[in-house]
Design a protein around this motif. Structure first.
Motif, short mmCIF file in Angstrom:
data_model
loop_
_atom_site.label_atom_id
_atom_site.label_comp_id
_atom_site.label_asym_id
_atom_site.label_seq_id
_atom_site.Cartn_x
_atom_site.Cartn_y
_atom_site.Cartn_z
N LYS A 3 0.83 -1.19 0.00
CA LYS A 3 0.00 0.00 0.00
C LYS A 3 0.87 1.26 0.00
O LYS A 3 0.54 2.26 -0.62
CB LYS A 3 -0.93 -0.01 1.22
CG LYS A 3 -2.04 -1.03 1.09
CD LYS A 3 -3.11 -0.84 2.13
CE LYS A 3 -2.73 -1.46 3.43
NZ LYS A 3 -3.80 -1.40 4.41
N ASN A 131 -9.10 3.30 -2.92
CA ASN A 131 -8.70 3.24 -1.52
C ASN A 131 -9.56 4.19 -0.70
O ASN A 131 -9.46 5.41 -0.83
CB ASN A 131 -7.22 3.60 -1.36
CG ASN A 131 -6.69 3.24 0.03
OD1 ASN A 131 -7.45 3.16 0.99
ND2 ASN A 131 -5.40 3.02 0.13
N SER A 133 -9.90 3.51 2.76
CA SER A 133 -9.58 3.02 4.11
C SER A 133 -9.46 4.15 5.12
O SER A 133 -9.27 5.31 4.76
CB SER A 133 -8.28 2.21 4.08
OG SER A 133 -7.19 3.03 3.68
N ASP A 155 -9.06 -1.18 -1.22
CA ASP A 155 -8.84 -1.10 0.22
C ASP A 155 -10.00 -0.33 0.86
O ASP A 155 -10.16 0.88 0.62
CB ASP A 155 -7.51 -0.41 0.52
CG ASP A 155 -7.12 -0.52 2.00
OD1 ASP A 155 -7.97 -0.92 2.82
OD2 ASP A 155 -5.97 -0.18 2.33
N SER A 157 -10.54 -0.97 4.32
CA SER A 157 -10.28 -1.35 5.71
C SER A 157 -10.49 -0.18 6.66
O SER A 157 -10.50 0.98 6.27
CB SER A 157 -8.86 -1.89 5.84
OG SER A 157 -7.91 -0.89 5.49
N GLU A 177 -4.75 -7.00 -4.82
CA GLU A 177 -4.75 -6.75 -3.38
C GLU A 177 -6.15 -6.36 -2.93
O GLU A 177 -6.73 -5.40 -3.46
CB GLU A 177 -3.74 -5.66 -3.02
CG GLU A 177 -2.32 -6.01 -3.42
CD GLU A 177 -1.33 -4.91 -3.06
OE1 GLU A 177 -1.43 -4.37 -1.94
OE2 GLU A 177 -0.47 -4.58 -3.91
N TYR A 179 -8.30 -5.55 0.58
CA TYR A 179 -8.23 -5.28 2.01
C TYR A 179 -9.61 -4.85 2.51
O TYR A 179 -10.09 -3.76 2.18
CB TYR A 179 -7.22 -4.16 2.30
CG TYR A 179 -5.82 -4.43 1.80
CD1 TYR A 179 -4.93 -5.17 2.55
CD2 TYR A 179 -5.39 -3.91 0.58
CE1 TYR A 179 -3.65 -5.41 2.09
CE2 TYR A 179 -4.11 -4.14 0.11
CZ TYR A 179 -3.23 -4.89 0.88
OH TYR A 179 -1.96 -5.13 0.42
N HIS A 181 -10.38 -5.56 5.97
CA HIS A 181 -10.27 -5.82 7.40
C HIS A 181 -10.71 -4.62 8.25
O HIS A 181 -10.88 -3.52 7.76
CB HIS A 181 -8.84 -6.23 7.76
CG HIS A 181 -7.77 -5.28 7.30
ND1 HIS A 181 -7.37 -5.21 5.99
CD2 HIS A 181 -7.02 -4.37 7.97
CE1 HIS A 181 -6.42 -4.30 5.86
NE2 HIS A 181 -6.19 -3.77 7.05
N CYS A 201 -2.76 -10.45 -2.07
CA CYS A 201 -3.07 -10.20 -0.66
C CYS A 201 -4.57 -10.26 -0.44
O CYS A 201 -5.33 -9.61 -1.16
CB CYS A 201 -2.57 -8.81 -0.23
SG CYS A 201 -0.80 -8.56 -0.38
N PHE A 203 -6.95 -9.71 2.86
CA PHE A 203 -7.04 -9.36 4.27
C PHE A 203 -8.51 -9.18 4.64
O PHE A 203 -9.14 -8.20 4.25
CB PHE A 203 -6.29 -8.05 4.54
CG PHE A 203 -4.80 -8.18 4.65
CD1 PHE A 203 -4.09 -8.95 3.75
CD2 PHE A 203 -4.10 -7.53 5.65
CE1 PHE A 203 -2.71 -9.07 3.83
CE2 PHE A 203 -2.72 -7.64 5.75
CZ PHE A 203 -2.02 -8.41 4.84
N TRP A 227 -5.07 -13.49 5.43
CA TRP A 227 -5.39 -13.13 6.82
C TRP A 227 -6.90 -13.18 7.02
O TRP A 227 -7.62 -12.29 6.57
CB TRP A 227 -4.86 -11.73 7.15
CG TRP A 227 -3.37 -11.65 7.31
CD1 TRP A 227 -2.44 -12.48 6.77
CD2 TRP A 227 -2.64 -10.66 8.05
NE1 TRP A 227 -1.17 -12.09 7.13
CE2 TRP A 227 -1.26 -10.98 7.91
CE3 TRP A 227 -3.01 -9.56 8.79
CZ2 TRP A 227 -0.26 -10.21 8.50
CZ3 TRP A 227 -2.01 -8.79 9.39
CH2 TRP A 227 -0.66 -9.12 9.25
#
Length: 480
Positions: A3, A131, A133, A155, A157, A177, A179, A181, A201, A203, A227
């Motif tokens: 990231k 993104n 996040s 992302d 997250s 990727e 994300y 989470h 990835c 997550f 994850w």
């Protein structure tokens, strides 16, 4: 790291952006203005260019100057990037954002955006990276985001998103990727995620996901980070995960996963980190785990694992952390563990391990944390432990250790915590123990120990006031 590299890429592209004086479609300009107004733009941290005089009738800098607006990058007379990371945006993402048809990067992380994610984002067919996040976004993830077939980076997250992960994400075949989470997502992990063959990835940690881990995740042969920890997942660990040969980090901790650890995980030769702690795993630890020669962290604690510690662990020559405490492991501590020269943390506590403490532990010259407490260990404390010059924590309590405390323990200059209580230790405590200048916690209670050196007694009383009255024999009284 990945990231971070994306962020550097964004900033780099901003600084080398092509013609700033070019006419973009009015619909794109209006979308930029809508974003400004809906996120309290006048209070942004940086607003340079957006309202630089002379102003147009809409209150913003003249048409053709949008390439000079902070956070905006143009390419071929269209807005290609909006990067407003950590810029004090407060409010909602406007629906008009869908009109920036050629947008490739939308980066609004680390702000205070709230409300729902507009389903209209699904119309940005050229979007490569999104993104959002570290905001305060809520509601469900729009299934329309599954239409972003060029998306490689997503992302969301650290928000307050709820509902299920859209199965339509299985259409994002370019995704590298993902994300999601630190949200409040629930429901099952979509099996369609197994379609994302380019994924590197994944997550999904710290949500409220339930159900089993999809077997289809075994198709993600390019995956390096998986994850799924801190959820409510159950079922067993799919043997198919053993096919993810590029996997570097597998984290499934803090779920409700049961069954045994698949021997197929021993095929993950690139694995560096495997955390399965705080589940309901049972059965023995597969010897095949010893094949993971790149492993530096292994955490299986707080399960129901049984059987012996595999001697094959000696092949884990890069291992720095081994935590298999709070299980039902038995047998002796394999002397082969002493060949793991890079080991810094060894935690075997609260098992049913018997036999003596191997004197060869002194070969673990980098060891900092040693916990063998709450087992069935017998014999003496090896004097060779005094050679562990970096040891900071040592807990040998609640065993059946006998003999005296070796004076060599006084050589452990870095020792901060020393717990030897609830054993059958006896004899006179060596004065060398008083050399432990860095000790902050000492517990030698519930043994049969005594001290004849008055200076040492004062030192002990200061650090473990009840040590003397808790001894099990009258041996300490003989000095009076």
């Amino acid at each position: 790291m990945r990231k971070f590299l994306f962020y550097i890429l964004f900033i780099f592209v901003i600084h080398i952006s092509t013609p700033v004086f070019c006419q973009i479609p009015s619909s794109e300009r209006e979308a930029l203005i809508a974003l400004y107004n809906s996120t309290n733009g006048d209070k942004w941290n940086i607003t340079s260019g957006w309202k630089t005089p002379p102003l147009h009738s809409d209150g913003f800098a003249m048409p053709g100057t949008e390439g000079n607006w902070f956070g905006v990058t143009l390419s071929e007379n269209h807005v290609s990037q909006i990067v407003l990371r950590e810029n004090g945006l407060i409010g909602n993402i406007p629906l008009e954002i869908e009109n920036v048809n050629y947008l490739e990067y939308l980066y609004l992380a680390y702000n205070e955006l709230s409300g729902n994610i507009p389903s209209h984002l699904g119309n940005l067919k050229n979007l490569n990276a999104l993104n959002l996040s570290f905001n305060k976004l809520s509601g469900s993830i729009p299934s329309q985001l599954g239409n972003l077939i060029k998306l490689e980076f997503l992302d969301m997250s650290f928000n307050k998103l709820n509902g299920e992960i859209p199965s339509e994400f299985g259409n994002l075949l370019r995704m590298k990727e993902l994300y999601l989470h630190k949200n409040e997502l629930s429901g099952f992990i979509p099996s369609q995620l197994g379609n994302l063959s380019n994924l590197n990835c994944l997550f999904l940690r710290d949500n409220k996901l339930t159900g089993e881990i999809p077997k289809t995740l075994g198709h993600l042969t390019n995956l390096e980070y998986l994850w799924l920890c801190y959820n409510q997942l159950d079922g067993t660990i799919p043997i198919e995960l053993g096919s993810i040969t590029n996997l570097k980090s597998l984290r499934l901790e803090y779920n409700r996963i049961k069954g045994s650890i698949p021997i197929e995980l021993g095929k993950l030769k690139n694995l560096e980190e495997i955390w399965l702690m705080n589940n309901l795993l049972n059965g023995s630890i597969p010897a095949q785990i010893g094949n993971l020669s790149n492993l530096y962290s292994l955490r299986f604690e707080n399960n129901q694992l049984s059987g012996r510690i595999p001697v094959e662990f000696e092949n884990l020559t890069r291992l720095s952390e081994l935590r298999i405490n709070n299980n039902r492991l038995s047998g002796e501590i394999p002397s082969q563990l002493c060949n793991i020269k890079k080991l810094k943390t060894l935690c075997l506590s609260n098992n049913q391990i018997s036999g003596e403490i191997p004197s060869q532990l002194n070969l673990l010259s980098n060891l900092e944390f040693l916990d063998l407490s709450k087992n069935l260990l017998t014999g003496i404390i090896p004097q060779e432990l005094g050679n562990l010059r970096y040891l900071k924590y040592m807990n040998l309590s609640e065993n059946k250790l006998t003999g005296s405390i070796p004076k060599q323990i006084g050589n452990l200059k870095e020792l901060d915590t020393c717990i030897l209580s609830h054993n059958q230790l006896n004899g006179i405590i060596p004065a060398d123990i008083g050399k432990l200048k860095n000790i902050t916690f000492l517990d030698i209670s519930y043994n049969s120990l005594s001290a004849t050196n008055s200076t040492l007694r004062k030192w002990l009383n200061k650090r473990n006031p009840d040590w003397e009255i808790t001894q099990n024999s009258n041996e300490q009284k003989s000095k009076k």
